[in-house]
Design a protein around this motif. Structure first.
Motif, PDB file in Angstrom:
ATOM      1  N   GLU A 150       2.179   3.326  -4.502  1.00  0.00           N
ATOM      2  CA  GLU A 150       2.680   2.723  -3.267  1.00  0.00           C
ATOM      3  C   GLU A 150       2.845   3.859  -2.265  1.00  0.00           C
ATOM      4  O   GLU A 150       3.287   4.947  -2.638  1.00  0.00           O
ATOM      5  CB  GLU A 150       4.034   2.064  -3.553  1.00  0.00           C
ATOM      6  CG  GLU A 150       4.351   0.903  -2.659  1.00  0.00           C
ATOM      7  CD  GLU A 150       5.618   0.170  -3.127  1.00  0.00           C
ATOM      8  OE1 GLU A 150       6.344  -0.293  -2.250  1.00  0.00           O
ATOM      9  OE2 GLU A 150       5.858   0.104  -4.356  1.00  0.00           O
ATOM     10  N   TYR A 151       2.515   3.635  -1.019  1.00  0.00           N
ATOM     11  CA  TYR A 151       2.556   4.737  -0.053  1.00  0.00           C
ATOM     12  C   TYR A 151       2.829   4.221   1.353  1.00  0.00           C
ATOM     13  O   TYR A 151       2.535   3.067   1.681  1.00  0.00           O
ATOM     14  CB  TYR A 151       1.219   5.506  -0.063  1.00  0.00           C
ATOM     15  CG  TYR A 151       0.028   4.638   0.270  1.00  0.00           C
ATOM     16  CD1 TYR A 151      -0.410   4.499   1.593  1.00  0.00           C
ATOM     17  CD2 TYR A 151      -0.635   3.919  -0.723  1.00  0.00           C
ATOM     18  CE1 TYR A 151      -1.479   3.670   1.904  1.00  0.00           C
ATOM     19  CE2 TYR A 151      -1.700   3.091  -0.420  1.00  0.00           C
ATOM     20  CZ  TYR A 151      -2.117   2.961   0.894  1.00  0.00           C
ATOM     21  OH  TYR A 151      -3.161   2.137   1.209  1.00  0.00           O
ATOM     22  N   ASN A 152       3.428   5.093   2.167  1.00  0.00           N
ATOM     23  CA  ASN A 152       3.535   4.840   3.608  1.00  0.00           C
ATOM     24  C   ASN A 152       3.210   6.148   4.323  1.00  0.00           C
ATOM     25  O   ASN A 152       2.542   7.008   3.754  1.00  0.00           O
ATOM     26  CB  ASN A 152       4.905   4.265   3.978  1.00  0.00           C
ATOM     27  CG  ASN A 152       6.052   5.211   3.635  1.00  0.00           C
ATOM     28  OD1 ASN A 152       5.840   6.376   3.312  1.00  0.00           O
ATOM     29  ND2 ASN A 152       7.278   4.709   3.713  1.00  0.00           N
ATOM     30  N   ASN A 153       3.687   6.345   5.531  1.00  0.00           N
ATOM     31  CA  ASN A 153       3.319   7.545   6.292  1.00  0.00           C
ATOM     32  C   ASN A 153       3.999   8.825   5.800  1.00  0.00           C
ATOM     33  O   ASN A 153       3.556   9.926   6.128  1.00  0.00           O
ATOM     34  CB  ASN A 153       3.656   7.355   7.780  1.00  0.00           C
ATOM     35  CG  ASN A 153       2.744   6.321   8.412  1.00  0.00           C
ATOM     36  OD1 ASN A 153       1.626   6.136   7.966  1.00  0.00           O
ATOM     37  ND2 ASN A 153       3.236   5.629   9.425  1.00  0.00           N
ATOM     38  N   THR A 154       5.069   8.681   5.038  1.00  0.00           N
ATOM     39  CA  THR A 154       5.838   9.877   4.656  1.00  0.00           C
ATOM     40  C   THR A 154       5.933  10.116   3.156  1.00  0.00           C
ATOM     41  O   THR A 154       6.099  11.256   2.733  1.00  0.00           O
ATOM     42  CB  THR A 154       7.279   9.797   5.220  1.00  0.00           C
ATOM     43  OG1 THR A 154       7.849   8.536   4.818  1.00  0.00           O
ATOM     44  CG2 THR A 154       7.282   9.891   6.738  1.00  0.00           C
ATOM     45  N   ASN A 155       5.839   9.067   2.343  1.00  0.00           N
ATOM     46  CA  ASN A 155       6.035   9.226   0.902  1.00  0.00           C
ATOM     47  C   ASN A 155       4.998   8.453   0.101  1.00  0.00           C
ATOM     48  O   ASN A 155       4.417   7.483   0.588  1.00  0.00           O
ATOM     49  CB  ASN A 155       7.430   8.717   0.489  1.00  0.00           C
ATOM     50  CG  ASN A 155       8.540   9.593   1.006  1.00  0.00           C
ATOM     51  OD1 ASN A 155       8.789  10.672   0.501  1.00  0.00           O
ATOM     52  ND2 ASN A 155       9.238   9.128   2.048  1.00  0.00           N
ATOM     53  N   ALA A 156       4.794   8.907  -1.132  1.00  0.00           N
ATOM     54  CA  ALA A 156       3.961   8.166  -2.092  1.00  0.00           C
ATOM     55  C   ALA A 156       4.783   7.956  -3.353  1.00  0.00           C
ATOM     56  O   ALA A 156       5.559   8.822  -3.757  1.00  0.00           O
ATOM     57  CB  ALA A 156       2.682   8.928  -2.407  1.00  0.00           C
ATOM     58  N   PHE A 157       4.621   6.794  -3.976  1.00  0.00           N
ATOM     59  CA  PHE A 157       5.412   6.397  -5.135  1.00  0.00           C
ATOM     60  C   PHE A 157       4.446   6.036  -6.262  1.00  0.00           C
ATOM     61  O   PHE A 157       3.510   5.271  -6.059  1.00  0.00           O
ATOM     62  CB  PHE A 157       6.267   5.191  -4.727  1.00  0.00           C
ATOM     63  CG  PHE A 157       7.021   4.537  -5.832  1.00  0.00           C
ATOM     64  CD1 PHE A 157       8.322   4.903  -6.108  1.00  0.00           C
ATOM     65  CD2 PHE A 157       6.443   3.521  -6.595  1.00  0.00           C
ATOM     66  CE1 PHE A 157       9.038   4.276  -7.131  1.00  0.00           C
ATOM     67  CE2 PHE A 157       7.145   2.894  -7.616  1.00  0.00           C
ATOM     68  CZ  PHE A 157       8.445   3.274  -7.883  1.00  0.00           C
ATOM     69  N   PHE A 158       4.651   6.627  -7.440  1.00  0.00           N
ATOM     70  CA  PHE A 158       3.796   6.356  -8.606  1.00  0.00           C
ATOM     71  C   PHE A 158       4.666   5.758  -9.710  1.00  0.00           C
ATOM     72  O   PHE A 158       5.711   6.325 -10.056  1.00  0.00           O
ATOM     73  CB  PHE A 158       3.155   7.644  -9.130  1.00  0.00           C
ATOM     74  CG  PHE A 158       2.237   8.311  -8.139  1.00  0.00           C
ATOM     75  CD1 PHE A 158       0.856   8.124  -8.215  1.00  0.00           C
ATOM     76  CD2 PHE A 158       2.731   9.125  -7.133  1.00  0.00           C
ATOM     77  CE1 PHE A 158       0.002   8.735  -7.310  1.00  0.00           C
ATOM     78  CE2 PHE A 158       1.889   9.740  -6.217  1.00  0.00           C
ATOM     79  CZ  PHE A 158       0.511   9.542  -6.305  1.00  0.00           C
ATOM     80  N   ALA A 159       4.248   4.633 -10.270  1.00  0.00           N
ATOM     81  CA  ALA A 159       4.991   3.996 -11.362  1.00  0.00           C
ATOM     82  C   ALA A 159       4.045   3.763 -12.535  1.00  0.00           C
ATOM     83  O   ALA A 159       2.971   3.176 -12.367  1.00  0.00           O
ATOM     84  CB  ALA A 159       5.592   2.676 -10.900  1.00  0.00           C
TER      85      ALA A 159
END
Length: 375
Positions: A219-228
C-alpha cells in the motif's frame, strides 16, 4: 499486564523487527521495543522514525490488555541464552513500568517505559494498493539493491526506484557507475505509479521474504509505503525527489556481442582481479575472434595476470576495461549458465544480460560503465 510466550518464537520476532533499530538514536525511546497485548496476541513494534517494523506473536494465558516499551538490547541478549522454554512477562504499570521476566528457575527484573512516548505508526491516507507474490519482491530486491548508491548529496540514488503499471513492475537501482533494471511481466498494478524505496527497509524485507510464502500486500501514497505479509508489517517513508531518466543512459545500438559461460568467466575475473590495481580494480577485456583475453596489472607492485577463455563473439575486435568489482557483483546475481555482454565502443557503457533464463516473465538488464584503459 501479564502473558506467557515461547522464548524461541518471541526471539524470532524480536530479531526480525529489531533490524530497524539504530545503534545510536536521537530519541531514547527508539532503543526500545513496543509491546502491545490484546487478548492472546502480542504486537511488537520497532522504529527509527523513517522505518517501522511490526510483528505479531500468539501468547498463552494473557491477563489484562496493555502496552509497554521494553529496552531492546537487554531483552534480546537475555532471550538468546534460553533454550525453547515458556517465559512469563509481568508488567506493573503503576510501579513505574516495572517488568519481571520468569523463565524456569530464573527471575529477571528491568524497567520499561511509557508506551505513549513511542512514536505513532504512520497512517496511510489517500493510498493505493496491490498484491504481489513474495518471491517476486524478494528477487527484485536481491537483484537491484547492490547497485544503489551511497552519495548523501544524491539521496534519490541511494534507494530502489519502483515503477508500477498495468503491463509490469519495474525496479531500478544505480550509483552512476552501474545500473540494474529488473522487470517482471507476471506482476502488475491497476494504476500507474512510481516511488523510491530506501535501502534499509529493503534489506529488512529481503531477509524476511526469503522465508515467506504467499502474497505481499503493498500500500502506498506520496510519502509512505506499507508492506504486509505473514505476521509482519513494515512501514517505510519514501525518498523524496525525482529519479534520473535511466532509459536515456541505456545504449540501444550495441553491435559487439560477447556470449560466454558464466561460471568460468566469473572465476577467471576473480583470479585476474587479485592482481589488478586495488584502487581502480581494472581488468582489461581483449576480444578477438572466439577468444577473450582477460588481463590486469598493478604497476606499483609489479603484479600482473592474464587468462584466456573461449567465447562466442559477433563484432569487431576490441579492447575495453571494466571495474572487476562491479562485473563480479553482477555475475553473482545472475543464475543462468551463460551471459552476454553487449558493447558499442571502449568508452561507452556495456550491457550485461542473462542468456536463456528459465523464467520468461523476468527481464534483467545490467549496465556497467567502462574504465579508461592504461595505454
Amino acid at each position: 499486564m501479564k502473558f506467557i510466550v515461547s522464548s524461541t518464537s518471541l526471539l524470532k520476532q524480536l530479531q526480525a523487527v529489531g533490524g530497524v533499530i539504530n545503534s545510536s538514536n536521537t530519541l531514547p525511546i527508539l532503543d526500545n521495543f513496543l509491546f502491545e497485548l490484546e487478548k492472546d496476541v502480542l504486537t511488537i513494534s520497532a522504529s527509527d522514525l523513517e522505518t517501522t517494523m511490526i510483528a505479531k506473536v500468539a501468547v498463552d494465558k494473557a491477563e489484562k490488555n496493555g502496552s509497554v516499551a521494553i529496552p531492546a538490547k537487554i531483552l534480546l541478549d537475555t532471550l538468546k541464552t534460553f533454550s525453547d522454554i515458556p517465559i512469563t512477562f509481568t508488567v506493573d504499570i503503576k510501579a513505574g513500568y516495572s517488568i519481571e521476566i520468569s523463565a524456569g528457575e530464573g527471575k529477571y527484573k528491568l524497567n520499561g517505559h511509557n508506551a505513549d512516548e513511542f512514536p505513532k505508526t504512520p497512517s496511510l491516507e489517500s493510498s493505493s494498493s496491490l498484491e504481489v507474490d513474495t518471491q517476486v519482491i524478494a528477487d527484485a530486491i536481491n537483484k537491484t539493491i547492490f547497485a544503489t548508491g551511497n552519495d548523501e548529496l544524491r539521496p534519490v540514488m541511494s534507494g530502489v526506484f519502483c515503477q508500477l503499471s498495468p503491463e509490469n513492475l519495474t525496479f531500478v537501482a544505480t550509483d552512476a557507475h552501474k545500473l540494474v533494471r529488473y522487470r517482471r511481466t507476471d506482476a502488475k498494478s491497476d494504476e500507474v505509479a512510481s516511488f523510491i524505496l530506501p535501502k534499509k527497509p529493503l534489506n529488512q524485507l529481503k531477509n524476511l521474504l526469503t522465508h515467506e510464502q504467499g502474497k505481499v500486500k503493498i500500500e502506498y501514497n506520496n510519502t509512505n509505503a506499507f508492506f504486509a505479509f505473514g505476521n509482519y508489517f513494515l512501514i517505510s517513508r519514501l525518498i523524496d525527489g525525482k529519479y534520473p531518466n535511466y532509459d536515456a543512459v541505456i545504449p540501444t545500438d550495441n553491435p559487439n556481442k560477447l556470449t560466454i559461460e558464466r561460471i568460468p568467466f566469473l572465476n577467471s575475473i576473480k583470479r585476474v582481479s587479485i592482481f589488478s590495481n586495488q584502487s581502480t580494480h581494472q581488468v582489461r577485456f581483449k576480444i578477438s575472434g572466439k577468444e577473450l583475453s582477460l588481463s590486469a596489472e598493478d604497476l606499483d607492485f609489479a603484479n600482473e595476470a592474464k587468462e584466456r577463455l573461449t567465447c562466442q563473439y559477433e563484432g569487431e575486435d576490441m579492447e575495453i576495461g571494466f571495474n572487476s568489482k562491479f562485473v563480479l557483483e553482477m555475475l553473482n546475481i545472475i543464475d543462468t549458465d551463460e551471459v552476454c555482454i553487449e558493447m558499442s565502443a571502449p568508452n561507452r557503457a556495456g550491457l550485461l544480460l542473462p542468456v536463456n533464463g528459465d523464467n520468461k516473465s523476468e527481464d534483467l538488464l545490467m549496465l556497467v560503465m567502462p574504465v579508461m584503459l592504461n595505454t
